[in-house]
Design a protein around this motif. Sequence first.
Motif, short mmCIF file in Angstrom:
data_model
loop_
_atom_site.label_atom_id
_atom_site.label_comp_id
_atom_site.label_asym_id
_atom_site.label_seq_id
_atom_site.Cartn_x
_atom_site.Cartn_y
_atom_site.Cartn_z
N PRO A 295 0.83 -1.20 0.00
CA PRO A 295 0.00 0.00 0.00
C PRO A 295 0.86 1.26 0.00
O PRO A 295 1.99 1.25 0.51
N ILE A 296 0.34 2.31 -0.57
CA ILE A 296 1.08 3.57 -0.75
C ILE A 296 0.60 4.59 0.28
O ILE A 296 -0.59 4.74 0.54
N ARG A 297 1.56 5.32 0.86
CA ARG A 297 1.25 6.46 1.71
C ARG A 297 2.07 7.66 1.24
O ARG A 297 3.22 7.49 0.80
N PHE A 298 1.49 8.85 1.36
CA PHE A 298 2.20 10.08 1.05
C PHE A 298 2.51 10.79 2.37
O PHE A 298 1.59 11.09 3.14
N LEU A 299 3.79 11.05 2.62
CA LEU A 299 4.21 11.63 3.89
C LEU A 299 4.48 13.13 3.72
O LEU A 299 5.19 13.52 2.79
N PRO A 300 3.96 13.97 4.61
CA PRO A 300 4.19 15.41 4.50
C PRO A 300 5.63 15.76 4.85
O PRO A 300 6.34 14.99 5.50
N PRO A 301 6.09 16.94 4.44
CA PRO A 301 7.50 17.32 4.61
C PRO A 301 8.01 17.29 6.04
O PRO A 301 9.21 17.10 6.26
N LEU A 302 7.12 17.51 7.02
CA LEU A 302 7.54 17.54 8.42
C LEU A 302 7.00 16.34 9.19
O LEU A 302 6.82 16.39 10.41
N TYR A 320 16.22 13.54 0.81
CA TYR A 320 15.03 14.39 0.80
C TYR A 320 15.37 15.79 1.30
O TYR A 320 16.00 15.95 2.34
N LYS A 321 14.93 16.76 0.53
CA LYS A 321 15.04 18.16 0.93
C LYS A 321 13.69 18.82 0.68
O LYS A 321 13.10 18.67 -0.40
N TRP A 322 13.19 19.53 1.69
CA TRP A 322 11.95 20.27 1.52
C TRP A 322 12.28 21.57 0.80
O TRP A 322 13.04 22.39 1.30
N GLU A 323 11.72 21.74 -0.40
CA GLU A 323 12.13 22.84 -1.26
C GLU A 323 11.21 24.06 -1.20
O GLU A 323 11.26 24.92 -2.07
N VAL A 324 10.39 24.12 -0.16
CA VAL A 324 9.44 25.24 -0.06
C VAL A 324 10.16 26.58 0.02
O VAL A 324 9.64 27.61 -0.45
N TYR A 325 11.37 26.60 0.59
CA TYR A 325 12.13 27.85 0.70
C TYR A 325 13.23 27.95 -0.37
O TYR A 325 14.04 28.86 -0.34
N THR A 326 13.26 27.01 -1.30
CA THR A 326 14.22 27.04 -2.40
C THR A 326 13.63 27.86 -3.55
O THR A 326 12.45 27.70 -3.88
N PRO A 327 14.40 28.76 -4.16
CA PRO A 327 13.87 29.50 -5.31
C PRO A 327 13.31 28.55 -6.36
O PRO A 327 13.87 27.47 -6.61
N LYS A 328 12.19 28.94 -6.96
CA LYS A 328 11.47 28.06 -7.88
C LYS A 328 12.37 27.49 -8.96
O LYS A 328 12.28 26.29 -9.31
N ALA A 329 13.25 28.29 -9.51
CA ALA A 329 14.10 27.84 -10.62
C ALA A 329 15.09 26.77 -10.20
O ALA A 329 15.61 26.03 -11.04
N LYS A 330 15.35 26.67 -8.90
CA LYS A 330 16.33 25.70 -8.41
C LYS A 330 15.70 24.45 -7.82
O LYS A 330 16.42 23.55 -7.35
N ALA A 337 6.93 18.91 -2.07
CA ALA A 337 7.20 17.51 -2.38
C ALA A 337 7.02 16.61 -1.16
O ALA A 337 7.61 16.86 -0.11
N MET A 338 6.20 15.58 -1.33
CA MET A 338 5.90 14.63 -0.27
C MET A 338 6.45 13.25 -0.65
O MET A 338 6.12 12.73 -1.71
N PRO A 339 7.32 12.66 0.18
CA PRO A 339 7.83 11.32 -0.12
C PRO A 339 6.71 10.28 -0.22
O PRO A 339 5.70 10.36 0.48
N ILE A 340 6.93 9.31 -1.11
CA ILE A 340 5.99 8.21 -1.31
C ILE A 340 6.54 6.99 -0.59
O ILE A 340 7.64 6.51 -0.91
N LEU A 341 5.79 6.49 0.38
CA LEU A 341 6.19 5.30 1.13
C LEU A 341 5.41 4.10 0.58
O LEU A 341 4.18 4.12 0.54
N GLY A 348 9.74 7.54 -4.06
CA GLY A 348 9.63 8.73 -4.91
C GLY A 348 8.96 9.86 -4.17
O GLY A 348 8.92 9.89 -2.93
N ARG A 349 8.39 10.79 -4.93
CA ARG A 349 7.78 11.99 -4.35
C ARG A 349 6.61 12.44 -5.21
O ARG A 349 6.60 12.23 -6.42
N ILE A 350 5.64 13.09 -4.56
CA ILE A 350 4.63 13.85 -5.29
C ILE A 350 4.70 15.29 -4.82
O ILE A 350 5.07 15.57 -3.69
N ASP A 351 4.36 16.21 -5.71
CA ASP A 351 4.27 17.64 -5.36
C ASP A 351 2.83 18.07 -5.56
O ASP A 351 2.43 18.43 -6.68
#
Length: 411
Positions: A295-302, A320-330, A337-341, A348-351
């Motif tokens: 089964p798949i779970r999506f885990l939040p960044p924190l 894993y790096k939470w990119e909420v504070y990363t400039p969009k272009a980078k 992005a939420m890790p896929i367990l 992997g990840r979903i955004d």
Amino acid sequence: MKPIHVSRRDVRRFLLDTQSLLHSGEDTEASRSVLESTLRMIRQLECVQLDPIASVERNQHLVLAARIPGYEPPMLNELLSQGELFEYWANAACTIPMEDYPIFEATRNRFRSRTQAELDKLEPAACNVLERLHREGELPSRDFRSTERVHGGWDNKFPKTKATSQALNLLQDIGKIRVVRRQGSERFFDLTARTIPPELLKNAESIDEAQSNEALLEKYLRAYRVFDAGDARFGWQKLSVAERRAAIMKRVDSGKVIPLEIEGVRQNYFILATDLDQLREHKRGEQVFSPNEAPIRFLPPLDNLLWRRERLVDLFDFTYKWEVYTPKAKRHYGYYAMPILAGDRLIGRIDPGLDRKNRRLHIRLLQLEPDVEVTVYLRKNIRQALEAFAAFHQAIDVIIERTDPRCLSPL
């Protein structure tokens, strides 16, 4: 004490088990309501991190929804308003079982010493807050207004924070007031002295600094379950590396903590002695489902599992790096992005982003790790997980904008 030799898989499964992420979900027996299961889960996790970012539902609700079938966001607020929880600083801003209120007294004392000068400058606003709460009872944050701007925690060059807002934050830090309920993201405050059970207030007053710090460190160890001296947040106190190592070795010498020698991992990790039997069960346990069947779970960044990023690399081979504070272009994986367990692997990840007006869940990126085989079963499990995630958000449609690898589309 000699280290216990163990595989990465066994430690990984043990950690997921203690986090209630290994099996199908919290067992909500007929005799236990979902609300009761939510409180039980927070006690098991020790605390859940709060965050205001709402790309989809907020972090605290995603943490609980990933573990408890039938969980709904109002349940957390209900437990807070019932006095079962309080909000304070642990791993960061967290919701914490009320019975733990006394052990945070040393933390409150540290805030009192550190913020007194700033509170003195804010005396008019702080006094106004305390007088109004004393006179009127609980009030929402919006009821405290000020034209004066001061430097708040997130302000850079220019002061942007209302003086009353900063006063509310500092008074909460030192324990004078607390959040007694929430309505959406808005906090309602009241005086701590009349909203904490008298016995807990008495215990907080009588506990000395050493006892408080020791109890807080023990709570940290129970929250992390697999821990190391390299964590700057160790014990939820500002300890030097030498102090962290000494705290662990003291417990190793007393038999309360057991060192691990994990196959293929250089870092020295430890577990509580009380967890040894549970770890051994996973050494003898059955093989986990493959990622395609699990089964798949999506885990939040924190999420609690993600607090120690280095541990993810060591145990899950997942960066894993939470990119909420990363400039969009980078950004590589996206704003939220939420890790896929899948079973005992992070694959992997979903955004995700939620269009609340049109009730659409947008997946800006669905990405799998390069070594994950895309099969019919995996595609089906991911689709089912996305549909369940959308239903939790009351979304009627899921739109996948981009996938990596491309063969995932259409899903």
